[in-house]
Scaffold this motif. Structure first.
Motif, short mmCIF file in Angstrom:
data_model
loop_
_atom_site.label_atom_id
_atom_site.label_comp_id
_atom_site.label_asym_id
_atom_site.label_seq_id
_atom_site.Cartn_x
_atom_site.Cartn_y
_atom_site.Cartn_z
N GLU A 1 43.06 -10.49 11.48
CA GLU A 1 42.27 -10.90 10.31
C GLU A 1 40.91 -10.21 10.30
OE1 GLU A 1 42.95 -12.83 7.71
OE2 GLU A 1 44.94 -13.53 8.28
N LEU A 2 40.26 -10.17 11.46
CA LEU A 2 38.93 -9.55 11.54
C LEU A 2 38.97 -8.05 11.24
CD1 LEU A 2 37.38 -11.35 14.65
CD2 LEU A 2 36.52 -11.45 12.30
N GLN A 3 40.10 -7.43 11.52
CA GLN A 3 40.21 -5.99 11.31
C GLN A 3 40.73 -5.62 9.91
OE1 GLN A 3 42.44 -4.17 14.59
NE2 GLN A 3 41.51 -5.63 16.00
N ALA A 4 40.96 -6.65 9.07
CA ALA A 4 41.47 -6.38 7.72
C ALA A 4 40.48 -5.52 6.95
CB ALA A 4 41.71 -7.69 6.99
N ARG A 5 41.00 -4.65 6.14
CA ARG A 5 40.18 -3.69 5.40
C ARG A 5 39.14 -4.42 4.54
NH1 ARG A 5 41.62 1.66 3.36
NH2 ARG A 5 40.21 2.22 1.66
N GLY A 6 37.89 -4.08 4.75
CA GLY A 6 36.80 -4.60 3.94
C GLY A 6 36.33 -5.99 4.29
N LEU A 7 36.95 -6.63 5.32
CA LEU A 7 36.59 -8.02 5.63
C LEU A 7 35.13 -8.13 6.06
CD1 LEU A 7 38.23 -10.94 6.35
CD2 LEU A 7 37.03 -10.37 8.47
N THR A 8 34.44 -9.13 5.50
CA THR A 8 33.04 -9.38 5.84
C THR A 8 32.80 -10.79 6.37
OG1 THR A 8 32.66 -9.97 3.52
CG2 THR A 8 32.13 -7.70 4.19
N HIS A 9 33.67 -11.73 6.00
CA HIS A 9 33.51 -13.13 6.39
C HIS A 9 34.88 -13.71 6.75
CE1 HIS A 9 30.22 -12.21 3.61
NE2 HIS A 9 29.54 -13.26 4.05
N LEU A 10 34.95 -14.40 7.90
CA LEU A 10 36.19 -15.08 8.29
C LEU A 10 35.86 -16.47 8.80
CD1 LEU A 10 39.28 -15.02 8.81
CD2 LEU A 10 38.77 -14.21 11.13
N GLY A 11 36.55 -17.47 8.25
CA GLY A 11 36.38 -18.84 8.71
C GLY A 11 37.69 -19.43 9.21
N LEU A 12 37.58 -20.34 10.18
CA LEU A 12 38.74 -21.05 10.71
C LEU A 12 38.46 -22.55 10.60
CD1 LEU A 12 39.16 -19.19 14.15
CD2 LEU A 12 40.12 -18.52 11.94
N ILE A 13 39.42 -23.29 10.07
CA ILE A 13 39.32 -24.75 10.04
C ILE A 13 40.58 -25.32 10.68
CG2 ILE A 13 39.19 -26.82 8.60
CD1 ILE A 13 37.74 -25.18 6.49
N ILE A 14 40.38 -26.10 11.76
CA ILE A 14 41.52 -26.75 12.41
C ILE A 14 41.17 -28.22 12.66
CG2 ILE A 14 42.25 -24.61 13.53
CD1 ILE A 14 41.21 -25.84 16.19
N ASP A 15 42.19 -29.01 12.99
CA ASP A 15 41.98 -30.42 13.30
C ASP A 15 41.64 -30.60 14.77
OD1 ASP A 15 42.63 -31.13 10.70
OD2 ASP A 15 44.72 -31.57 11.17
N ALA A 16 40.79 -31.59 15.04
CA ALA A 16 40.53 -31.96 16.43
C ALA A 16 41.76 -32.64 17.02
CB ALA A 16 39.34 -32.91 16.51
N ASP A 17 42.51 -33.36 16.18
CA ASP A 17 43.60 -34.22 16.65
C ASP A 17 43.07 -35.18 17.71
OD1 ASP A 17 45.53 -33.21 14.87
OD2 ASP A 17 45.85 -31.47 16.16
N GLU A 18 43.62 -35.18 18.90
CA GLU A 18 43.21 -36.18 19.89
C GLU A 18 41.94 -35.82 20.65
OE1 GLU A 18 44.57 -39.29 20.34
OE2 GLU A 18 45.54 -38.66 18.48
#
Length: 212
Positions: free
Chosen positions: A54-71
């Protein structure tokens, strides 16, 4: 300028655009989303290879990740840290995720951010976060909802313990007008309050990450 967000599942895909729209930002500009969202189908799929690609995608300037904490928030954070350790462009991440979410610059000058639902501190998931948006005037009904769900479990309700927050929010939504709206519809129709202060911490992280 290419912005991208990765989330765990379909509910995140639907909820986040509605929440951002309700804070005064148009999600669609020139017939395209301001931040395209990709669904990864569970945080176990969030590997170093995926993040690196994802970070190496052409033209990428911003990348976010959202995951659950779960337990456990720490376990979820350590999973992300371990994946990022293998990516040369990501600097060393802190021992714990900041309460306000992570936003850093990569070594090749891209913005990289992480949010762990519900609030980077407590165990839980998207539905736990959405419960923060229950209007204050509905607090007595929300308290009753939690009691009813606990009683239902004691009487043989089939949901697993880790899904109790899902059972609570959907039960509460079943008692609204109209009953049983989907999570994103509840935000869209302001059954849930997108201006609630706890929701705004997430919104600020999102706006800061994507320079909105």
């Amino acid at each position: 300028m290419v912005k991208r967000l990765l989330v765990e599942g379909k509910d995140d895909l639907r909820v986040i655009p509605e929440l951002i729209e309700k804070t005064g930002i148009n999600w669609i500009e020139n017939k395209k989303p301001i931040v395209p969202i990709g669904e990864i189908g569970g945080k176990d799929n969030l590997t170093s290879d995926l993040i690196s690609t994802e970070l190496q995608a052409r033209g990428l300037t911003h990348l976010g990740l959202i995951i659950d904490a779960d337990e456990n928030v720490s376990d979820s954070w350590n999973m992300i840290k371990n994946a990022c350790l293998q990516i040369e462009s990501i600097p060393t991440l802190p021992e714990q995720i900041p309460e306000t979410g992570l936003i850093i610059k990569t070594l090749d000058d891209k913005k990289f951010g992480v949010w762990i639902m519900p609030d980077n501190q407590l165990k839980g998931m998207l539905e736990t976060f959405l419960a923060y948006m229950i209007p204050d005037e509905s607090e007595p009904l929300w308290q009753y909802t939690q009691e009813v769900v606990t009683e239902a479990k004691a009487r043989g309700a089939k949901f697993i313990n880790s899904h109790i927050d899902k059972a609570r929010i959907y039960s509460w939504l079943a008692w609204q007008n109209p009953p049983g709206r989907q999570l994103h519809n509840a935000i869209q129709e302001k059954i849930l309050d997108p201006q609630h202060p706890k929701a705004q911490v997430f919104v600020k992280w999102f706006k800061d990450l994507y320079d909105l």
